[in-house]
Design a protein around this motif. Structure first.
Motif, PDB file in Angstrom:
ATOM      1  N   PRO A  44       0.823  -1.208   0.000  1.00 27.47           N
ATOM      2  CA  PRO A  44       0.000   0.000   0.000  1.00 27.47           C
ATOM      3  C   PRO A  44       0.859   1.261   0.000  1.00 27.47           C
ATOM      4  O   PRO A  44       2.062   1.199   0.278  1.00 27.47           O
ATOM      5  CB  PRO A  44      -0.798  -0.117   1.302  1.00 27.47           C
ATOM      6  N   SER A  45       0.222   2.388  -0.276  1.00 22.91           N
ATOM      7  CA  SER A  45       0.924   3.664  -0.334  1.00 22.91           C
ATOM      8  C   SER A  45       1.689   3.920   0.970  1.00 22.91           C
ATOM      9  O   SER A  45       1.172   3.680   2.056  1.00 22.91           O
ATOM     10  CB  SER A  45      -0.113   4.763  -0.559  1.00 22.91           C
ATOM     11  N   GLY A  46       2.938   4.369   0.842  1.00 26.65           N
ATOM     12  CA  GLY A  46       3.729   4.709   2.028  1.00 26.65           C
ATOM     13  C   GLY A  46       4.446   3.529   2.656  1.00 26.65           C
ATOM     14  O   GLY A  46       5.083   3.666   3.696  1.00 26.65           O
ATOM     15  N   CYS A  47       4.402   2.350   2.016  1.00 26.13           N
ATOM     16  CA  CYS A  47       5.007   1.163   2.653  1.00 26.13           C
ATOM     17  C   CYS A  47       6.509   1.098   2.423  1.00 26.13           C
ATOM     18  O   CYS A  47       7.180   0.249   3.005  1.00 26.13           O
ATOM     19  CB  CYS A  47       4.344  -0.111   2.157  1.00 26.13           C
ATOM     20  N   GLY A  48       7.055   1.988   1.574  1.00 28.42           N
ATOM     21  CA  GLY A  48       8.514   2.029   1.403  1.00 28.42           C
ATOM     22  C   GLY A  48       9.011   1.496   0.068  1.00 28.42           C
ATOM     23  O   GLY A  48      10.215   1.310  -0.120  1.00 28.42           O
ATOM     24  N   LYS A  49       8.095   1.317  -0.894  1.00 30.53           N
ATOM     25  CA  LYS A  49       8.488   0.747  -2.190  1.00 30.53           C
ATOM     26  C   LYS A  49       9.485   1.647  -2.917  1.00 30.53           C
ATOM     27  O   LYS A  49      10.541   1.190  -3.354  1.00 30.53           O
ATOM     28  CB  LYS A  49       7.259   0.551  -3.095  1.00 30.53           C
ATOM     29  N   SER A  50       9.128   2.942  -3.022  1.00 31.12           N
ATOM     30  CA  SER A  50      10.008   3.853  -3.774  1.00 31.12           C
ATOM     31  C   SER A  50      11.341   4.004  -3.067  1.00 31.12           C
ATOM     32  O   SER A  50      12.386   4.079  -3.720  1.00 31.12           O
ATOM     33  CB  SER A  50       9.369   5.232  -3.926  1.00 31.12           C
ATOM     34  N   THR A  51      11.317   4.038  -1.725  1.00 29.80           N
ATOM     35  CA  THR A  51      12.570   4.160  -0.983  1.00 29.80           C
ATOM     36  C   THR A  51      13.461   2.952  -1.267  1.00 29.80           C
ATOM     37  O   THR A  51      14.665   3.102  -1.505  1.00 29.80           O
ATOM     38  CB  THR A  51      12.296   4.296   0.527  1.00 29.80           C
TER      39      THR A  51
HETATM   40  P1  ATP Z   1       3.661   5.428  -2.656  1.00 30.55           P
HETATM   41  O1  ATP Z   1       3.065   4.162  -3.231  1.00 30.55           O
HETATM   42  O2  ATP Z   1       2.616   6.317  -2.036  1.00 30.55           O
HETATM   43  O3  ATP Z   1       4.610   6.129  -3.560  1.00 30.55           O
HETATM   44  P2  ATP Z   1       5.832   4.108  -1.227  1.00 30.55           P
HETATM   45  O4  ATP Z   1       5.484   2.727  -0.819  1.00 30.55           O
HETATM   46  O5  ATP Z   1       6.681   4.261  -2.436  1.00 30.55           O
HETATM   47  O6  ATP Z   1       4.518   4.981  -1.349  1.00 30.55           O
HETATM   48  P3  ATP Z   1       7.870   5.667   0.136  1.00 30.55           P
HETATM   49  O7  ATP Z   1       7.769   6.830  -0.767  1.00 30.55           O
HETATM   50  O8  ATP Z   1       9.038   4.769  -0.030  1.00 30.55           O
HETATM   51  O9  ATP Z   1       6.545   4.779   0.048  1.00 30.55           O
HETATM   52  O10 ATP Z   1       7.795   6.178   1.645  1.00 30.55           O
HETATM   53  C1  ATP Z   1       7.925   5.293   2.758  1.00 30.55           C
HETATM   54  C2  ATP Z   1       7.771   6.067   4.058  1.00 30.55           C
HETATM   55  O11 ATP Z   1       8.888   6.935   4.240  1.00 30.55           O
HETATM   56  C3  ATP Z   1       6.541   6.958   4.117  1.00 30.55           C
HETATM   57  O12 ATP Z   1       6.047   6.920   5.426  1.00 30.55           O
HETATM   58  C4  ATP Z   1       7.070   8.330   3.770  1.00 30.55           C
HETATM   59  O13 ATP Z   1       6.284   9.333   4.381  1.00 30.55           O
HETATM   60  C5  ATP Z   1       8.464   8.278   4.364  1.00 30.55           C
HETATM   61  N1  ATP Z   1       9.423   9.130   3.621  1.00 30.55           N
HETATM   62  C6  ATP Z   1       9.789   8.988   2.331  1.00 30.55           C
HETATM   63  N2  ATP Z   1      10.718   9.919   1.993  1.00 30.55           N
HETATM   64  C7  ATP Z   1      10.939  10.658   3.108  1.00 30.55           C
HETATM   65  C8  ATP Z   1      11.789  11.786   3.427  1.00 30.55           C
HETATM   66  N3  ATP Z   1      12.627  12.300   2.523  1.00 30.55           N
HETATM   67  N4  ATP Z   1      11.736  12.282   4.686  1.00 30.55           N
HETATM   68  C9  ATP Z   1      10.915  11.744   5.630  1.00 30.55           C
HETATM   69  N5  ATP Z   1      10.098  10.696   5.393  1.00 30.55           N
HETATM   70  C10 ATP Z   1      10.101  10.150   4.152  1.00 30.55           C
END
Ligand code: ATP
Length: 366
Positions: A44-51
């Motif tokens: 789900p959104s925010g789970c850390g995929k992009s990171t």
């Molecule tokens: P989405 O599908 O919405 O893109 P995601 O699964 O790719 O979400 P990420 O973008 O990896 O999620 O973010 C993972 C978590 O880290 C989230 O809680 C986000 O708020 C947090 N986060 C990401 N980048 C930063 C940052 N530069 N500073 C602080 N928190 C961050």
């Protein structure tokens, strides 16, 4: 190129300290991505995929842990030296450049011994364009292309440097439904043709299930399950994975196991040998219900939703955690819509039991 992640962790400082000092976007990833496979990172959104993807590309530095490409430790290498190609949701082509110039762009920055002649750059751009089947559009500008064609240019641009690893971050999000389907098949075809190890990030489980060799299901920075899509669908290790995969979603009930029988409401609906007497959460896939006038499981009948070949029998149950229960049956099945209830027999392999506290899987002999 095989990729190995060892204790990979990324913490971001939390602006709101009341919620803890750090956001742990990626929490202790330990797994290997086999050479030449397409992996779906799903959650789900925010789970850390992009990171996770940004750590692998080198755009982010890990707080802890290591990343290996084959036997090379690339943890401290800058992105440009890792040999990765990336495609993002916003593929941002240069509007004033032609398709050919856009694709050639990454080659123009090569320096020293890597520097290429113009002819060689054109040859490689044409090769990449042929792979994604846009070689007939080389002289056009991005504004003269459809969304799907623009996305293919972005993929060709990522492929032109012959990367060791291809990273795709929600590459289909900006496309309409039909184009999404076409383009995801296209990505699969290109990946099979090039055999480049590819990581594909999406929150859309259908997308990940349909094209991946392996899926990694994540939530809150933690990997919950890794496996072949069908294996994960058939054997979810916890309630989150069971509910995240599948459309329509799995149906969840409160139940109790007593003397090897699963009871939901007042009915014994299935034999579940091997599970001790206890309360359980029971999840049943929509295709796990068989219409049966004498079946043991009685549900309140709400309505029928015909979807071509299949029909959704929409039901309710007082012990349903899900608001409505959906059973998928063939459209030519006979259901008396005048009746208030409908009865089913369950297919054991489509029924999963979980511990109500830990939400972990409770295996039983089907
Ligand atoms: P989405 O599908 O919405 O893109 P995601 O699964 O790719 O979400 P990420 O973008 O990896 O999620 O973010 C993972 C978590 O880290 C989230 O809680 C986000 O708020 C947090 N986060 C990401 N980048 C930063 C940052 N530069 N500073 C602080 N928190 C961050």
């Amino acid at each position: 190129m095989k990729i190995r992640l060892e204790q990979l962790t990324k913490k971001f400082p939390n602006r709101n300290k009341k919620q803890g000092e750090f956001v742990i976007a990626v929490n202790n990833f330990n797994f290997e991505i086999p050479d030449g496979k397409l992996i779906g990172l799903l959650g789900p959104s925010g789970c850390g995929k992009s990171t996770a993807l940004n750590l692998i590309s080198g755009l982010e530095k890990p707080t802890e842990g290591k990343i290996f490409f084959g036997d090379d430790d690339v943890t401290n290498l800058p992105p440009e030296n890792r040999g990765v190609g990336m495609v993002f949701q916003n593929y941002a082509l240069y509007p004033h450049l032609t398709v050919q110039q856009n694709i050639m762009f990454p080659l123009q920055n090569l320096k020293g011994k890597d520097k290429l002649s113009k002819e060689e750059m054109q040859r490689r751009a044409l090769e990449a364009a042929k792979l994604v089947q846009i070689d007939m559009l080389m002289e056009r500008k991005p504004s003269e292309l459809s969304g799907g064609q623009q996305q293919r240019v972005a993929i060709a641009r990522a492929l032109v440097k012959m990367p060791r690893v291809l990273l795709l971050d929600e590459p289909l999000s900006n496309l309409d439904a039909r184009l999404r389907l076409q383009t995801r098949e296209e990505i699969r075809r290109i990946q099979k043709a090039t055999k480049i190890t590819t990581i594909f990030v999406t929150h859309d489980q259908d997308e990940a299930m349909s094209i991946s060799d392996m899926i990694v299901v994540m939530k809150d920075g933690v990997v919950h399950q890794i496996g072949k899509p069908q294996e994960v669908y058939d054997h979810p290790t916890n309630l989150f994975v069971a509910t995240f995969l599948g459309t329509p979603s799995i149906n969840v009930f409160r139940g109790r196991v007593q003397d090897g029988q699963l009871a939901i409401g007042g009915e014994n609906v299935l034999s579940v040998p091997g599970v001790p007497n206890r309360d359980v959460i029971c999840a049943i896939r929509p295709e796990g219900f068989l219409l049966d006038e004498k079946g043991p499981f009685t549900l309140g009948l709400e309505r029928m939703e015909v979807m071509g070949r299949d029909t959704s029998v929409v039901c309710t149950h007082e012990d349903g955690v899900s608001e409505v229960i959906r059973a998928i049956v063939r459209t030519d099945s006979v259901v008396d819509e005048e009746k208030e209830t409908v009865r089913f027999t369950l297919i054991p392999s489509k029924v999963h039991l979980f511990d109500p506290e830990t939400e972990e899987d409770l295996p039983f002999m089907a």
